[in-house]
Design a protein around this motif. Sequence first.
Motif, short mmCIF file in Angstrom:
data_model
loop_
_atom_site.label_atom_id
_atom_site.label_comp_id
_atom_site.label_asym_id
_atom_site.label_seq_id
_atom_site.Cartn_x
_atom_site.Cartn_y
_atom_site.Cartn_z
N GLU A 43 0.35 -1.39 0.16
CA GLU A 43 0.21 -0.20 -0.06
C GLU A 43 0.58 1.47 -0.22
O GLU A 43 0.52 1.83 -0.76
N PHE A 52 -2.40 9.41 1.21
CA PHE A 52 -3.00 8.59 2.28
C PHE A 52 -1.82 9.33 3.61
O PHE A 52 -1.29 9.96 4.62
N ILE B 24 -0.28 2.97 8.58
CA ILE B 24 -1.55 3.90 8.40
C ILE B 24 -2.01 3.98 7.00
O ILE B 24 -3.10 4.11 6.52
N THR B 25 -1.20 2.84 5.80
CA THR B 25 -1.67 3.38 4.50
C THR B 25 -2.91 1.37 4.87
O THR B 25 -3.55 1.57 3.59
N TYR B 26 -2.16 1.24 5.74
CA TYR B 26 -3.90 -0.10 5.64
C TYR B 26 -4.34 0.63 7.22
O TYR B 26 -5.41 -0.49 7.38
N GLU B 27 -4.96 1.15 6.88
CA GLU B 27 -5.79 1.97 8.05
C GLU B 27 -7.41 1.68 7.92
O GLU B 27 -8.72 1.37 8.01
#
Lengths: 418, 479
Positions: A43, A52, B24-27
Motif C-alpha cells: 500500500e 494517505f 496508516i496506509t492499511y488503516e
Amino acid sequence: MQHAIDKASLGPKSKALTQGVEACVHCGFCLPTCPTYDEMGEEINSPRGRIFLIKEVLEGSVPMEDALGPIDNCLGCDACITACPSGVEYDHLITAFRAKAESERSQPLGRKLMRSMILNTLPYPNRAKWAFRAGGLVRPFKGLMPKSIQPALDLLPPTLPKAEYLPEIYPAKGPRRGRVALLTGCVQQVLAPEINRATLEVLSANGVETVIPKDQACCGALALHTGAEKRALKTARQLIRSIPDDVDALITNAAGCGSGINEYSILFAGEPDEAEAIALADKTKDISSYLDEIGLIQPPPLAESMNVVYHDACHLAHAQGERSAPRNILTAIPNLTLLEPPDWEICCGSAGIYNIEKPDVARALGEKKVTNLMSTEPDAVALGNIGCMTQIQKHLESYEKAPPVLHTVQILAKAYSD
Amino acid sequence: MELLPELAKLYPSDRLFTKKSQLITYETDGLTSFRSEPLAVVVPESNEEVIATVRLCHKAGIPFVARGSGTSLSGGSMPVEGGIVITLNRLNKILKIDPENRFTVVQAGTVNLKVSQAVAAHGLYYAPDPSSQQICTIGGNLAFNSGGAHCLKYGMTANHVLAIKAVLADGEVIEIGSESGDTLGPDASGFFCGNEGLFGVALEVTLRLTPKPQRYCTLLAAYNSLKKAGDAVSSVVDSGLLPGAMEIMDRLAIKAAEMAVKAGYPQDAEALLIVELEGETDAVEEDFKHLLALIENTGAYETRVAANEAERLTIWKGRKSAFSAVGRLSPDYLVQDGVVPRSRLGEALVKIETYSKEYGIDVANVFHAGDGNLHPLIMFNGKEEGALHRAEELAGKILKMCVEMGGSITGEHGVGVEKKAYMPEMFSEIDLECMKRVRAAIDPKEIANRGKMFPGGEAPALSTVGSHPLEKAGIISRE
C-alpha cells in the motif's frame, strides 16, 4: 477523504497539496496501473497509499523523514491520473509535495552530489554535450566509479550525433497556416538532434512558420519533477521571457517538457509572474496535438510499408491526456500499419532521472516494456519523448534485430520526403 | 506469548511493518469513514507463512484480518484495532489452468480480471465481474461472495467456486469441494463463501471457467423518469428474456460517471438503463430484436445500440466507474447495498427520493436492476458537524425499508462494520445466536476479523453457548 490539514500554513501551494487528499475516495482503481505497486505489492508504494501518507505528514502525525522513501519511489508517471475516476490531481500533489520535501530533507552527500551534477548539466545543452563526452571516456573504467553514478554511465550513447544547425526562423511551405515557437529541449538536442530537424520540416510541410528563440532556456521540468524548485523557477523565467508574443503556440516535442510547462501553475503559485507563466502554459502544445488540431496535410505514402508500434509516453498520455493525436497522425500515413502493445499504460521506467536514481525498478520496467513492444513484431517503435527513447533503445540492445526507435514526427517527416 | 517478537522470527524486517508511516496506509479500505490502526502488517510470500501467522495469532489470542487490495465497501478488510493485517498481494499466482475441464486454481491474492486475462487464449473467462474487478482479489470475492453486473445471469462468486484450500482461525488447514464441482453431502465450499473473513484465510481457490459468449448486444436507453426505467426492467423480465446484465443509473450518477470517463451518456436523462444480451450469435441477435421492440414501448426517449466492442466497453466503463466518480460530486459518501424484490423497484426508488428530500441529503442511485440490488450513494460533507451521523441515519432508514419490503440489507458488499447494527432488522435473536454458534465452532477465540458482521461490540456472546436464552426462559423448546 477527510483530513485535518491546516491549509493556511501551506501558503500558495495549499490547493495543490490538499485537492488530491480531498478528492481521493480510496477505491483502489489506481493500484493496477502503478508500476511500483505492481513491483512491490505494498500500500505504501501505491498512489492511494502515498496520498494517505502525504495527508498524515501534512497533519503532523508522521515525520517527513518517514515518508521520503515511498515518495522517492514514485516515478511520477501519472498513470494513476488516467485510472482515477474521482479526479485526483496526483501530478500537482506529488510535484508540490516533492518541493516541500526537498526543502526539509537532510540528504546523504552522495545523493546531493549526484543530483547537483545532473541538474547542473542535463538542462544545459553545451554542458550536457561535454558531460556525455567525458562520461563516454570514463565508461570503460565504470567499475572504478562510485556506485551511484554507474547507472548514469550505462545510459550514455557510445558516440554523440552531430549537432543540428537550427535557424532563427524556419519558413512555411505554401500558404501560411500558422506561426509557432519551438522549444528545442536540452538533452534531446544533444542525444537526438534529428527530432528537432524533423519537427521543423513537418511544421513547414503543414504551412507553419517556426520561430526558434536563441536565448531560450530549459523549461525546468527535470528540476521541477525532482523537487528542485528554485532551480526550475530560474530557467523557466528565462524561457518565458524568450518566447515572442505573436506566436500561436509554443511547441514541445519532448513529452516531459510539455508536462513540466503544464505544471507552471504549481511552480509559480504565489509568484509575481504567475499570470505570465500560466499564459505560456496555456499556449504550450505537444507537436502531435498541434498538428492534429490544425489538421494534418495529407502525407504521401511511405516508399516501403512499415508496421509501427506506438509507445505512449507517460508524460504525454497520462500527464497531458494525449493519446489520440499521435495515433491520428500515424494512421494518416498510407502504407503504415499501427500496432498497439499490451499494458500501454505502464511506465517504461525512464521517468526523468528515475532510471539514474532507482536503477533496479527502472530496469525491471524497461525490460517489461520492450517485451511488450516486441510482442507486436514491429518494424519500428514510435513515441514522443526523449527519455523513453533512451530507455527503450538501451533495453532493445539485447535483441538481435532491434527495430529503430523514432519520434512520431520523424516517421511523418520521412513520409513527406519519400 | 508476545506476538511481535514471534512474527519477527517469521518475517524479515522488509515484510513486517510496525512503523506508523507504514501502518496508516492499511488503516482503511474502500469505506474511509471507518479507520483503525493495526498492531502490525505482514507480507507473506508462501502459504506456510500465512498458516504460521494464523497459528501464532491463535496462540496469542490476537485478532487478524486477511487483506487483498482493500476495496471492501463495507469495511470488511479494515484492520481490527491492535490486530494483525495479513496482506495476500504477493500470493497472486495462477497455479493451474485446465481448459478442457474448465477450471483454474489460483492463489487468493490473484486479481479477479487477471484470471480472465490468463485464460482468454482458451476462449474462457471468469464470469463474476464486480465493478472493481481490475483490482479486487479472488480471496476478497470469496469472503464476501461478491457479485457484479453480470451476476444476473451467471450467479454470484459462490456459483463459480469449486474448491477451497484455507487455514481456519484456529490454524487447521482444510481442503473442501472438488474440481468437478461434485461433492457428497452438504456444499462445504458454498458454506465458506461469504464468511466475511470470520472463518479464516483462503489460500488457494479452484474457480469454474465459462466459455466466452460469441456475441454481445448492448443497448442504452434514456428515460425522463426513474420509474419508467424501473418498469422497463420488469417488462424485460416478464418477456422471458434473460439478459447478462440490466443496470440503471440515475441523474446524479450519470453526471458523475460522465465527468470521470466521458462515456457520452445522454446528460439530460433522469435515468439510464443498460441491457446486455450475450450468448450464441444467432440466438442473441434474434433476442435483441425482441428486446429493441420491447424497449420501444417502455417510454425511452432515446435508445442507443453499441455498434462495436469499443462502444460497448465505453458504456460499461462509465457504469463501473460510477461509485468512485461520485467523489467528484461530494467529498464524502456512503455506498449502500440494499436489495428489494425486483417487482417493487419503482416503489423503492420513490421512497428513497422522499427520504432524501426529508433529510435534505442528495442520494445518487446506481443499481443492478435485474436482481433488485440497489446502490444508493448517500452524499455528505464530513466536515459539517453531525453530517456523517445524519447520513448514517438515512442509510439505516433505507436499509430498514429494504427489509420491510421483503429484501435484504446487503446484496453483494457484505455486512462488515458498516451494516452490523442492522443485522437485527433482518434476523431474529435466534438466527443470530445460531450464526454465533457456527462461528464459535470454527473460531473459538473469535480472532478472525473480530468486531465485524455481528451487532454490538467485540467478542459477542460466547457465554451463551449451551441452552439458548429463549430455551432457558421456557419460550421455546427442542422437543
